[in-house]
Motif scaffolding. Structure first.
Motif, PDB file in Angstrom:
ATOM      1  N   LEU A 185       0.814  -1.214   0.000  1.00  0.00           N
ATOM      2  CA  LEU A 185       0.000   0.000   0.000  1.00  0.00           C
ATOM      3  C   LEU A 185       0.853   1.272   0.000  1.00  0.00           C
ATOM      4  O   LEU A 185       0.415   2.314  -0.490  1.00  0.00           O
ATOM      5  N   ALA A 186       2.059   1.193   0.550  1.00  0.00           N
ATOM      6  CA  ALA A 186       2.927   2.369   0.586  1.00  0.00           C
ATOM      7  C   ALA A 186       3.199   2.900  -0.816  1.00  0.00           C
ATOM      8  O   ALA A 186       3.360   4.104  -1.010  1.00  0.00           O
ATOM      9  N   THR A 187       3.219   2.012  -1.797  1.00  0.00           N
ATOM     10  CA  THR A 187       3.463   2.458  -3.169  1.00  0.00           C
ATOM     11  C   THR A 187       2.200   2.484  -4.025  1.00  0.00           C
ATOM     12  O   THR A 187       2.142   3.217  -5.003  1.00  0.00           O
ATOM     13  N   GLN A 188       1.171   1.704  -3.665  1.00  0.00           N
ATOM     14  CA  GLN A 188      -0.006   1.595  -4.522  1.00  0.00           C
ATOM     15  C   GLN A 188      -1.229   2.380  -4.049  1.00  0.00           C
ATOM     16  O   GLN A 188      -2.150   2.596  -4.833  1.00  0.00           O
ATOM     17  N   ALA A 243       3.778  10.934  -3.736  1.00  0.00           N
ATOM     18  CA  ALA A 243       4.122   9.640  -4.342  1.00  0.00           C
ATOM     19  C   ALA A 243       5.623   9.492  -4.558  1.00  0.00           C
ATOM     20  O   ALA A 243       6.162   8.391  -4.412  1.00  0.00           O
ATOM     21  N   THR A 244       6.306  10.576  -4.859  1.00  0.00           N
ATOM     22  CA  THR A 244       7.751  10.504  -5.118  1.00  0.00           C
ATOM     23  C   THR A 244       8.566  10.198  -3.857  1.00  0.00           C
ATOM     24  O   THR A 244       9.687   9.723  -3.952  1.00  0.00           O
ATOM     25  N   ASP A 245       8.009  10.451  -2.676  1.00  0.00           N
ATOM     26  CA  ASP A 245       8.734  10.239  -1.411  1.00  0.00           C
ATOM     27  C   ASP A 245       8.285   8.998  -0.650  1.00  0.00           C
ATOM     28  O   ASP A 245       8.789   8.720   0.438  1.00  0.00           O
ATOM     29  N   ARG A 246       7.356   8.252  -1.197  1.00  0.00           N
ATOM     30  CA  ARG A 246       6.791   7.126  -0.442  1.00  0.00           C
ATOM     31  C   ARG A 246       7.786   6.006  -0.186  1.00  0.00           C
ATOM     32  O   ARG A 246       7.817   5.447   0.900  1.00  0.00           O
TER      33      ARG A 246
END
Length: 125
Positions: free
Chosen positions: A61-64, A83-86
């Motif tokens: 979930l951290a990326t999606q 999104a760029t820092d996740r």
């Protein structure tokens, strides 16, 4: 003639004679993790789906997820993670998920009424 009994005060008179009630204590910050739904600082309503989450699901979930919010100071302040820092954020907190150390993090999944997914990660100090 018998002596008259002294008059008893009515309930209304008793209530009126009481001192004013003290002010209730200020309500502390209620963590989104402890509620079924909450409104974030951008006005979006989120409803809790599940949590605390397993580490692998949290990583996915951290990326999606559509949004990622870190609830700093036990949910007192929201930090929206772009999104760029996740991935970097995930790498910073992954070893502290549900840990005994300070700070630790607890992940929760929320959804909005229009179907967006939020990964909310609460920082516990």
């Amino acid at each position: 003639m018998p002596d008259r009994r002294p008059r008893k005060a009515t309930l209304a008179e008793l209530v009126a004679s009481l001192p004013p009630a003290p002010d209730p204590p200020g309500e502390g910050v209620r963590s989104p993790a402890g509620r079924e739904e909450f409104i974030d600082d951008e006005g979006q309503l989120w409803r809790k789906v599940r949590g605390p989450l397993h580490r692998r699901l949290t990583q996915r979930l951290a990326t999606q997820a559509d949004a990622l919010i870190i609830g700093e100071a036990g949910g007192g302040q929201f930090r929206h993670v772009p999104a760029t820092d996740r991935l970097a954020t995930w790498n910073q907190i992954k070893d502290r998920l549900m840990a005994e150390c300070i700070p630790s993090y607890a992940p929760y999944e929320f959804v909005s009424t229009d179907g967006l997914t939020l990964l909310y990660i609460e920082e516990n100090c």
